[in-house]
Design an enzyme around this catalytic site. Structure first.
Site, PDB file in Angstrom:
ATOM      1  N   ASP A 113      42.987  34.806  20.511  1.00  0.00           N
ATOM      2  CA  ASP A 113      44.153  35.579  20.923  1.00  0.00           C
ATOM      3  C   ASP A 113      45.355  34.635  21.026  1.00  0.00           C
ATOM      4  O   ASP A 113      45.380  33.720  21.852  1.00  0.00           O
ATOM      5  CB  ASP A 113      43.854  36.221  22.285  1.00  0.00           C
ATOM      6  CG  ASP A 113      44.952  37.133  22.784  1.00  0.00           C
ATOM      7  OD1 ASP A 113      46.138  36.821  22.550  1.00  0.00           O
ATOM      8  OD2 ASP A 113      44.635  38.151  23.412  1.00  0.00           O
ATOM      9  N   SER A 118      43.625  37.725  26.307  1.00  0.00           N
ATOM     10  CA  SER A 118      42.227  38.095  26.548  1.00  0.00           C
ATOM     11  C   SER A 118      41.590  37.253  27.654  1.00  0.00           C
ATOM     12  O   SER A 118      40.459  37.527  28.057  1.00  0.00           O
ATOM     13  CB  SER A 118      41.412  37.958  25.258  1.00  0.00           C
ATOM     14  OG  SER A 118      41.385  36.611  24.823  1.00  0.00           O
ATOM     15  N   TYR A 474      48.177  39.393  15.169  1.00  0.00           N
ATOM     16  CA  TYR A 474      49.099  38.288  15.434  1.00  0.00           C
ATOM     17  C   TYR A 474      49.895  38.602  16.695  1.00  0.00           C
ATOM     18  O   TYR A 474      51.123  38.765  16.659  1.00  0.00           O
ATOM     19  CB  TYR A 474      50.060  38.084  14.253  1.00  0.00           C
ATOM     20  CG  TYR A 474      49.422  37.665  12.958  1.00  0.00           C
ATOM     21  CD1 TYR A 474      48.110  37.213  12.900  1.00  0.00           C
ATOM     22  CD2 TYR A 474      50.140  37.714  11.771  1.00  0.00           C
ATOM     23  CE1 TYR A 474      47.533  36.820  11.703  1.00  0.00           C
ATOM     24  CE2 TYR A 474      49.573  37.317  10.569  1.00  0.00           C
ATOM     25  CZ  TYR A 474      48.270  36.873  10.542  1.00  0.00           C
ATOM     26  OH  TYR A 474      47.702  36.486   9.354  1.00  0.00           O
TER      27      TYR A 474
END
Length: 560
Positions: A113, A118, A474
């Site tokens: 991430d 996360s 992204y």
């Protein structure tokens, strides 16, 4: 008798001591751990999967899957607890207990991430790290596989190759990326012009929902199944596994990588690439990477265009194709390398293809760095004058790099509403803006991130508009951060329409139905817009807030 098999025989007080003494001074956290221990299945006790901040392994577990050094500092907020489930029941128990005590839960699979969303939060939270759930079951008769969320792409590719030299899967080229986060955000790789994105090849899924239920495609229903194929992680449930269709690849594929600077006719070659790459044979994927390097003149910088390609065929066929469609690149016979599809994964990750393929089973990246990413979509070719301006801006900024990934082919054939991933027909290519650095410190970080933002701003006239579209995998917190108050929908819409365009509305509708209390949430998760939220407004006794909320619901339901 091992720890996991014998631990059930111990009293809860002893189990609490196993997960760290810090809970003795925090009654709320202590109660949460009691809930986990008391509700885990006797045949699958959860204690060995729990790590408090006082646990000796806490730091190693937390840092083991941090892939961006920006979020591995002494000041980075840490979870008060880590749960590393090794059985699906552990996930169910954790969700039930966390919801009971209203704890914020972050879910991590591979740790790639880009914004650390996360495993980092500005408010107290705990982390569910999925790395123990990494089984891969391949069925060559049906050409499918069940792969758990904690497996990496490298592990998946390796296990497929064990069964077949002529099968693969359309996903990323970085082998240490976790399957769960990659596919839940859409997922793509150098097979996408032939076979579409990762989510286009998902046929079933296992999740744990906000009620702690274990669901598959049949029991979750088609709406939720649609949402978990590209609607982003951390919004709809905990992804346990995906069932994927394997795709056919030749026993031998061909790759090449060459660089051309502006002094080597780079402008004309890049101009030609943008017309060729999205329209050429679907078996060929040519990525363009732009970066600043030293020029031939002393103390003068230039731009180098690197072209890296995968062709699903032999080198003789590719030589003929390139001479016909892209002779400007000027490839030599020695530039073409025939290899297996599995070894081509290594080639794309800058690993020597003579290296034993077992390197793909390693979960740690070859190197670690500080990084920031942004993205864009391009719908119209850029003029040569436009490219000349881009060169000047890149040389001025010097540090940033741009990756251009061509679309077309299968990507243009799949309807934009087929999955939450909307970026289909009409897109020529996607841009990933990269800033990478290796020095610690906030000032250094801001310097590099500001350069990237300036390049991103400069590119505005050349990319999609209204909305300016970006790629969910992204992740970019510059697009907006949601604190999920009564304005949560409007804050969520700021980034949601850029990631999902017209599919955002349907995602909100599904989220509001399956998780109306917004238990699964991150800084950029899908928000809810439901009567549950308005009941909260009533308890606030704010007439203005209530009226505003009712207006928002009416406006949303009539939004086209």
């Amino acid at each position: 008798m091992g720890l996991r098999s014998s631990i059930i025989l111990l009293p809860v007080a002893v189990l609490l001591s196993l997960v760290g003494s810090s809970f003795a001074t925090n009654s709320v956290h202590n109660t949460f751990v009691h809930c986990l221990l008391n509700h885990s299945e006797p045949s699958h006790p959860i204690a060995a999967a729990i790590f408090s901040q006082n646990s000796s392994s806490f730091s190693s577990v937390l840092q083991g899957h941090i892939r961006n050094l920006r979020f591995n500092t002494s000041t980075t907020p840490k979870p008060f607890l880590i749960v590393t489930p090794f059985h699906e029941s552990h996930v169910q128990t954790t969700v039930v207990c966390a919801k009971r005590y209203n704890f914020l839960m972050k879910i991590r699979s591979g740790g790639h991430d880009y914004e650390g969303a996360s495993y980092v939060a500005s408010q107290p939270f705990f982390l569910m790290d999925m790395f123990n759930l990494r089984s891969i079951e391949i069925d060559m008769e049906s050409e499918t596989a069940w792969v758990q969320a904690g497996a990496t792409l490298g592990e998946l590719y390796y296990r497929i190759a064990e069964k077949s030299k002529t099968h693969g899967f359309p996903a990323g080229v970085c082998p240490t990326v976790g399957v769960g986060g990659h596919i839940s955000g859409g997922g793509y790789g150098n097979l996408m012009r032939k076979y579409g994105t990762s989510v286009d090849n998902v046929v079933d899924a296992q999740i744990v929902d906000a009620q702690g239920r274990l669901l598959d495609r049949r029991t979750m229903g088609e709406d939720l199944f649609w949402a978990v194929r590209g609607g982003g992680g951390g919004s709809f449930g905990v992804i346990l596994a995906y069932k994927i269709n394997l795709v056919r690849v030749p026993e031998k594929v061909t790759v090449f990588q060459v660089g051309r600077t502006l002094e080597q006719n780079g402008t004309d070659i890049v101009y030609k690439w943008q017309h060729v790459a999205p329209t050429i044979d679907n078996n060929l994927f040519i990525r363009l990477i732009l970066g600043v390097v030293d020029g031939t003149q002393v103390a003068k910088k230039t731009v180098r265009a690197n072209f890296i390609a995968l062709f699903l065929g032999d080198s003789e066929s590719l030589v003929s194709l390139m001479k016909d469609k892209f002779p400007q690149l000027g490839l030599k016979q020695s530039d073409y390398i025939e290899t297996s599809w599995l070894q081509s994964v290594m080639f794309w990750d800058n690993i020597d293809i003579t290296t034993p393929v077992e390197i793909l089973l390693e979960r740690q990246p070859q190197s670690m760095k500080y990084l920031k990413r942004k993205s864009d979509y391009v719908k119209k070719p850029i003029s040569k004058e436009g490219w000349e301006g881009i060169w000047k801006k890149m040389i001025e900024l010097e540090k940033s790099v741009m990756y251009f990934n061509p679309y077309g082919g299968r990507m243009a054939e799949i309807p934009s509403t087929e999955t939450p991933f909307p970026h289909r027909s009409g897109n020529l290519w996607k841009i990933q803006y990269q800033a990478n650095w290796y020095e610690a410190g906030e000032e250094v970080a801001q310097y590099h991130m500001n350069l990237l933002k300036e390049l991103h701003k400069y590119m505005t006239p050349f990319v999609s508009q209204n909305p300016r579209q970006t790629f969910m995998c992204y992740k970019d917190l510059d697009l907006g951060i949601n604190h999920h108050g009564f304005l949560g929908y409007f804050k969520g819409r700021a980034y949601g329409v850029q990631y999902f365009t017209h599919n955002f509305k349907r995602l909100v509708e599904i989220k509001s139905k399956v998780d109306p209390t917004n238990f699964f949430r991150t800084e950029q998760s899908i928000p809810v817009l439901s009567y549950v939220e308005f009941r909260k407004l009533i308890t606030e006794k704010s007439v203005l807030s209530l009226l505003f909320g009712l207006f928002a619901l009416h406006w949303f339901r009539n939004l086209k």
